[in-house]
Design a protein around this motif. Sequence first.
Motif, PDB file in Angstrom:
ATOM      1  N   CYS A   1     -32.111 105.724  63.085  1.00 55.18           N
ATOM      2  CA  CYS A   1     -30.915 105.966  62.277  1.00 55.18           C
ATOM      3  C   CYS A   1     -29.717 106.252  63.185  1.00 55.18           C
ATOM      4  CB  CYS A   1     -31.142 107.151  61.335  1.00 55.18           C
ATOM      5  SG  CYS A   1     -29.664 107.532  60.372  1.00 55.18           S
TER       6      CYS A   1
ATOM      7  N   CYS B   1     -28.092 110.038  61.792  1.00 54.46           N
ATOM      8  CA  CYS B   1     -28.713 111.338  62.055  1.00 54.46           C
ATOM      9  C   CYS B   1     -29.714 111.304  63.210  1.00 54.46           C
ATOM     10  CB  CYS B   1     -29.403 111.883  60.791  1.00 54.46           C
ATOM     11  SG  CYS B   1     -30.975 111.093  60.437  1.00 54.46           S
TER      12      CYS B   1
ATOM     13  N   CYS C   1     -32.636 105.359  55.670  1.00 50.83           N
ATOM     14  CA  CYS C   1     -33.116 106.555  56.351  1.00 50.83           C
ATOM     15  C   CYS C   1     -33.637 107.611  55.369  1.00 50.83           C
ATOM     16  CB  CYS C   1     -31.983 107.155  57.182  1.00 50.83           C
ATOM     17  SG  CYS C   1     -32.465 108.680  58.010  1.00 50.83           S
TER      18      CYS C   1
ATOM     19  N   SER D   1     -28.797 107.092  55.177  1.00 56.10           N
ATOM     20  CA  SER D   1     -27.913 106.096  55.779  1.00 56.10           C
ATOM     21  C   SER D   1     -28.623 104.756  55.967  1.00 56.10           C
ATOM     22  CB  SER D   1     -27.432 106.609  57.142  1.00 56.10           C
ATOM     23  OG  SER D   1     -26.799 105.571  57.853  1.00 56.10           O
TER      24      SER D   1
HETATM   25 ZN   LIG Z   1     -30.495 109.272  59.028  1.00 53.48          ZN
END
Ligand SMILES: [Zn+2]
Length: 108
Positions: free
Chosen positions: A68, A71, A82, A87
Amino acid sequence: MESLEAVVEELLAGLREQLPPSGFRLDGIEVHLGAEVELSGEELASALAKALPGVEIKITLIPSLLHCLDCGADYPPDEFPCPVCGSAAAEHLHGQELQIARAWGQTV
Ligand SMILES: [Zn+2]
């Protein structure tokens, strides 16, 4: 998708660059094959075995993993997007490998 012959030729060309030009007997190679590469591990192993008679061929399958970009979590593609932050911004961390990870043998 690349043809199997082209893939084998590419792997062997890379192998020749890694090995000493002479005085070396190749005993085995380990190939990393990513889960997203559209190639069968068995077909690849038998094509390599034909090209390198007497050499042990080990195929290691590498599972897919996404990273990701928001994060930083790593997660498998079937959990996309994610699972930590939701995301959809991700890059492939693993799964697209197609390379000789290891080659071993003896100087003769
Ligand atoms: Zn993420």
